[in-house]
Design an enzyme around this catalytic site. Structure first.
Site: not given
Ligand code: BG6
Ligand code: MG
Length: 211
Positions: A10, A12
């Site tokens: 993963d 984030d």
């Molecule tokens: C995930 C995060 O990796 O991505 C979430 O943990 C986030 O918090 C999700 O909402 C979607 O991200 P994005 O950048 O497409 O808004």
């Molecule tokens: Mg994550």
């Protein structure tokens, strides 16, 4: 870990601390809508895609929202998030991230990335690590976000490795559930009380080991 042929990370909250930026951007949006937002609530949003996260926040709002209003709010959150990540650089890699990626490479593992973030390619680029992955799932091609196993299964398929020969690395409850639903071994990164479904939990990637 000798039986494994691939690792799927993963992004984030595992490789970089963007989980903090998602939190700040959602908090501003939630409070503007009169919805209380704190770290405990945010824990349920980790790993959940953008519209899914918005729906969870707005479920606590006293009013209803049209599809157009929701789209506008999601766009507003993403604009704020993009401002927060605009200055990211390799200095924003979490401790142990490069070492973990390089250890996997040295061990001959295929390396994938399974993030539901539509900003993942930008973030990888800012961190300077795009070239360290054999395959990065494009979140825009995924029909069902985490905890559904689709994204981890797609990464395994594209890497050419059977799911039981893969392990996933995740900081979110929904992400660990996605890995387990894909029938992979799950390494949780964070608090073992939160990531109880993971096969093992390490506090951060400095503790990552293939031994
Ligand atoms: C995930 C995060 O990796 O991505 C979430 O943990 C986030 O918090 C999700 O909402 C979607 O991200 P994005 O950048 O497409 O808004
Ligand atoms: Mg994550």
């Amino acid at each position: 870990m000798k039986e494994f042929k691939a690792v799927i990370f993963d992004l984030d909250g595992v490789i970089t601390d963007t989980a903090r930026y998602h939190y700040l951007a959602w908090k501003r949006l939630a409070e503007a809508q009169g919805v209380h937002f704190d770290e405990a609530f945010n824990e349920h949003l980790k790993g959940i895609d953008r519209m899914g996260s918005l729906d969870l926040i707005l479920a606590s709002s006293p009013r209803g929202y049209t599809a157009e209003e929701k789209l506008a709010l999601a766009t507003e959150k993403n604009e704020h998030y993009k401002e927060l990540i605009a200055t990211m650089s390799p200095a924003d890699l979490l401790p142990g991230a490069i070492e973990a990626l390089d250890a996997c490479r040295a061990a001959g593992l295929k390396i994938g990335l399974a993030s539901v973030s539509r900003n993942a390619f930008t973030v990888l680029d800012s961190l300077g690590i795009t070239g360290k992955f054999d395959y990065v799932v494009d979140a825009g091609t995924i029909a069902r976000g985490k905890p559904d196993p689709e994204i981890f299964l797609k990464a395994a398929r594209e890497l050419g490795v059977a799911p039981p020969e893969c392990f996933g690395v995740e900081d979110a409850v929904a992400g660990v559930a996605s890995i387990k639903a894909a029938e992979m071994y799950a390494i949780g990164v964070g608090d073992p009380r939160v990531l109880a479904e993971a096969d093992i939990v390490i506090p951060d990637l400095t503790a990552f080991s293939l031994a």
